[in-house]
Motif scaffolding. Structure first.
Motif, PDB file in Angstrom:
ATOM      1  N   ASN A   3       1.839   6.976 114.699  1.00  0.00           N
ATOM      2  CA  ASN A   3       2.734   7.379 115.773  1.00  0.00           C
ATOM      3  C   ASN A   3       3.938   8.043 115.115  1.00  0.00           C
ATOM      4  O   ASN A   3       4.864   7.357 114.687  1.00  0.00           O
ATOM      5  CB  ASN A   3       3.168   6.190 116.624  1.00  0.00           C
ATOM      6  CG  ASN A   3       4.046   6.606 117.794  1.00  0.00           C
ATOM      7  OD1 ASN A   3       4.622   7.685 117.808  1.00  0.00           O
ATOM      8  ND2 ASN A   3       4.146   5.742 118.778  1.00  0.00           N
ATOM      9  N   PRO A   4       3.938   9.356 115.014  1.00  0.00           N
ATOM     10  CA  PRO A   4       5.020  10.036 114.294  1.00  0.00           C
ATOM     11  C   PRO A   4       6.375   9.970 114.992  1.00  0.00           C
ATOM     12  O   PRO A   4       7.395  10.256 114.384  1.00  0.00           O
ATOM     13  CB  PRO A   4       4.523  11.477 114.194  1.00  0.00           C
ATOM     14  CG  PRO A   4       3.555  11.637 115.309  1.00  0.00           C
ATOM     15  CD  PRO A   4       2.940  10.284 115.532  1.00  0.00           C
ATOM     16  N   ASN A   5       6.419   9.563 116.262  1.00  0.00           N
ATOM     17  CA  ASN A   5       7.676   9.609 117.019  1.00  0.00           C
ATOM     18  C   ASN A   5       8.102   8.283 117.616  1.00  0.00           C
ATOM     19  O   ASN A   5       8.932   8.252 118.511  1.00  0.00           O
ATOM     20  CB  ASN A   5       7.547  10.626 118.170  1.00  0.00           C
ATOM     21  CG  ASN A   5       7.135  11.984 117.662  1.00  0.00           C
ATOM     22  OD1 ASN A   5       7.759  12.522 116.767  1.00  0.00           O
ATOM     23  ND2 ASN A   5       6.061  12.515 118.198  1.00  0.00           N
ATOM     24  N   GLY A   6       7.537   7.166 117.141  1.00  0.00           N
ATOM     25  CA  GLY A   6       7.855   5.932 117.845  1.00  0.00           C
ATOM     26  C   GLY A   6       7.838   4.699 116.991  1.00  0.00           C
ATOM     27  O   GLY A   6       7.990   4.754 115.777  1.00  0.00           O
TER      28      GLY A   6
ATOM     29  N   ARG B 160       8.848   3.414  95.518  1.00  0.00           N
ATOM     30  CA  ARG B 160       7.894   4.257  96.245  1.00  0.00           C
ATOM     31  C   ARG B 160       7.717   3.865  97.709  1.00  0.00           C
ATOM     32  O   ARG B 160       6.837   4.365  98.385  1.00  0.00           O
ATOM     33  CB  ARG B 160       6.559   4.268  95.532  1.00  0.00           C
ATOM     34  CG  ARG B 160       5.862   2.916  95.524  1.00  0.00           C
ATOM     35  CD  ARG B 160       4.516   3.034  94.828  1.00  0.00           C
ATOM     36  NE  ARG B 160       3.809   1.800  94.920  1.00  0.00           N
ATOM     37  CZ  ARG B 160       3.608   0.968  93.929  1.00  0.00           C
ATOM     38  NH1 ARG B 160       4.063   1.243  92.738  1.00  0.00           N
ATOM     39  NH2 ARG B 160       2.926  -0.140  94.104  1.00  0.00           N
ATOM     40  N   ASP B 161       8.543   2.953  98.200  1.00  0.00           N
ATOM     41  CA  ASP B 161       8.381   2.485  99.577  1.00  0.00           C
ATOM     42  C   ASP B 161       8.664   3.608 100.573  1.00  0.00           C
ATOM     43  O   ASP B 161       9.752   4.138 100.639  1.00  0.00           O
ATOM     44  CB  ASP B 161       9.311   1.304  99.866  1.00  0.00           C
ATOM     45  CG  ASP B 161       9.123   0.810 101.284  1.00  0.00           C
ATOM     46  OD1 ASP B 161       8.004   0.354 101.585  1.00  0.00           O
ATOM     47  OD2 ASP B 161      10.066   0.892 102.073  1.00  0.00           O
ATOM     48  N   LYS B 162       7.647   3.997 101.305  1.00  0.00           N
ATOM     49  CA  LYS B 162       7.781   4.923 102.424  1.00  0.00           C
ATOM     50  C   LYS B 162       6.844   4.382 103.485  1.00  0.00           C
ATOM     51  O   LYS B 162       5.641   4.584 103.431  1.00  0.00           O
ATOM     52  CB  LYS B 162       7.404   6.346 102.029  1.00  0.00           C
ATOM     53  CG  LYS B 162       7.616   7.325 103.166  1.00  0.00           C
ATOM     54  CD  LYS B 162       7.280   8.741 102.749  1.00  0.00           C
ATOM     55  CE  LYS B 162       7.622   9.730 103.818  1.00  0.00           C
ATOM     56  NZ  LYS B 162       6.808   9.662 105.011  1.00  0.00           N
ATOM     57  N   PHE B 163       7.415   3.635 104.417  1.00  0.00           N
ATOM     58  CA  PHE B 163       6.621   2.929 105.413  1.00  0.00           C
ATOM     59  C   PHE B 163       6.132   3.898 106.477  1.00  0.00           C
ATOM     60  O   PHE B 163       6.928   4.524 107.168  1.00  0.00           O
ATOM     61  CB  PHE B 163       7.474   1.823 106.030  1.00  0.00           C
ATOM     62  CG  PHE B 163       6.759   0.985 107.039  1.00  0.00           C
ATOM     63  CD1 PHE B 163       5.536   0.406 106.771  1.00  0.00           C
ATOM     64  CD2 PHE B 163       7.342   0.737 108.274  1.00  0.00           C
ATOM     65  CE1 PHE B 163       4.895  -0.397 107.698  1.00  0.00           C
ATOM     66  CE2 PHE B 163       6.713  -0.069 109.218  1.00  0.00           C
ATOM     67  CZ  PHE B 163       5.488  -0.634 108.926  1.00  0.00           C
ATOM     68  N   VAL B 164       4.831   4.010 106.598  1.00  0.00           N
ATOM     69  CA  VAL B 164       4.206   4.793 107.656  1.00  0.00           C
ATOM     70  C   VAL B 164       3.283   3.835 108.411  1.00  0.00           C
ATOM     71  O   VAL B 164       2.176   3.549 107.954  1.00  0.00           O
ATOM     72  CB  VAL B 164       3.398   5.984 107.092  1.00  0.00           C
ATOM     73  CG1 VAL B 164       2.720   6.755 108.213  1.00  0.00           C
ATOM     74  CG2 VAL B 164       4.281   6.888 106.252  1.00  0.00           C
TER      75      VAL B 164
ATOM     76  N   GLU C 283       5.820  -4.481 120.807  1.00  0.00           N
ATOM     77  CA  GLU C 283       4.754  -3.577 121.193  1.00  0.00           C
ATOM     78  C   GLU C 283       4.636  -2.474 120.150  1.00  0.00           C
ATOM     79  O   GLU C 283       5.638  -1.906 119.714  1.00  0.00           O
ATOM     80  CB  GLU C 283       5.056  -2.971 122.561  1.00  0.00           C
ATOM     81  CG  GLU C 283       3.878  -2.241 123.150  1.00  0.00           C
ATOM     82  CD  GLU C 283       4.117  -1.891 124.601  1.00  0.00           C
ATOM     83  OE1 GLU C 283       4.636  -0.786 124.845  1.00  0.00           O
ATOM     84  OE2 GLU C 283       3.791  -2.722 125.464  1.00  0.00           O
ATOM     85  N   ILE C 284       3.399  -2.185 119.775  1.00  0.00           N
ATOM     86  CA  ILE C 284       3.119  -1.140 118.787  1.00  0.00           C
ATOM     87  C   ILE C 284       2.172  -0.142 119.440  1.00  0.00           C
ATOM     88  O   ILE C 284       1.182  -0.527 120.067  1.00  0.00           O
ATOM     89  CB  ILE C 284       2.486  -1.738 117.521  1.00  0.00           C
ATOM     90  CG1 ILE C 284       3.460  -2.745 116.895  1.00  0.00           C
ATOM     91  CG2 ILE C 284       2.113  -0.649 116.530  1.00  0.00           C
ATOM     92  CD1 ILE C 284       2.880  -3.549 115.773  1.00  0.00           C
ATOM     93  N   THR C 285       2.484   1.133 119.293  1.00  0.00           N
ATOM     94  CA  THR C 285       1.659   2.197 119.876  1.00  0.00           C
ATOM     95  C   THR C 285       1.332   3.229 118.814  1.00  0.00           C
ATOM     96  O   THR C 285       2.197   3.634 118.030  1.00  0.00           O
ATOM     97  CB  THR C 285       2.397   2.890 121.037  1.00  0.00           C
ATOM     98  OG1 THR C 285       2.671   1.928 122.053  1.00  0.00           O
ATOM     99  CG2 THR C 285       1.568   4.029 121.622  1.00  0.00           C
TER     100      THR C 285
END
Length: 135
Positions: free
Chosen positions: A55-58, A82-86, A33-35
């Motif tokens: 979703n900054p917290n999940g 440069r990998d920074k997964f957001v 599940e992705i929110t």
């Protein structure tokens, strides 16, 4: 989940290595599940700011899946520094910059992961491989 690199023409070796990393990283992975519950602008070209859901917290299970993928890609020398997964969904590109703010949550269940080739400068995408996630 990870940008490999920019090439005028994607080398077959890189595609095959990325596919192998996907096989290893996603084996036995169940659907997740992705929110997303915030919107904001990412930095982009002037007048072309990506407006995204985040979703900054999940999304812990998605972050763990990303960690497994990065580990497999690193073993195949396909990880850049440069990998920074957001995790995000781009809704539109606009000239206006929006600071992060909460919105009603948008949630769905991901049932597969795909390897997608983005043709440089063409706004054209090609689905190369996919991995179903078990139920």
């Amino acid at each position: 989940m990870h940008h490999i690199d920019d090439y005028p023409e994607m080398p077959t070796r890189a595609i095959e290595a990325a596919a192998g990393a996907g096989v290893a990283a996603f084996a036995g992975q169940s659907s997740l599940e992705i929110t997303f519950d915030h919107v904001k602008s990412f930095k982009g070209r002037p007048g072309n700011q990506p407006f995204v859901l985040v979703n900054p917290n999940g999304n812990d299970s998605l972050m763990e899946l990303h960690r497994r993928l990065i580990t497999e890609l690193a073993m195949r020398k396909l990880v850049t520094r440069r990998d920074k997964f957001v995790p995000h969904i781009t809704l539109l590109y606009d000239g206006k910059e929006v600071t992060e703010q909460p919105v009603a949550p948008v949630t769905w269940r991901a049932h597969e992961v795909a390897l997608v080739l983005s043709h440089l400068g063409e706004t054209r995408y090609e689905r190369l491989r996919s991995w179903p996630l078990s139920e």
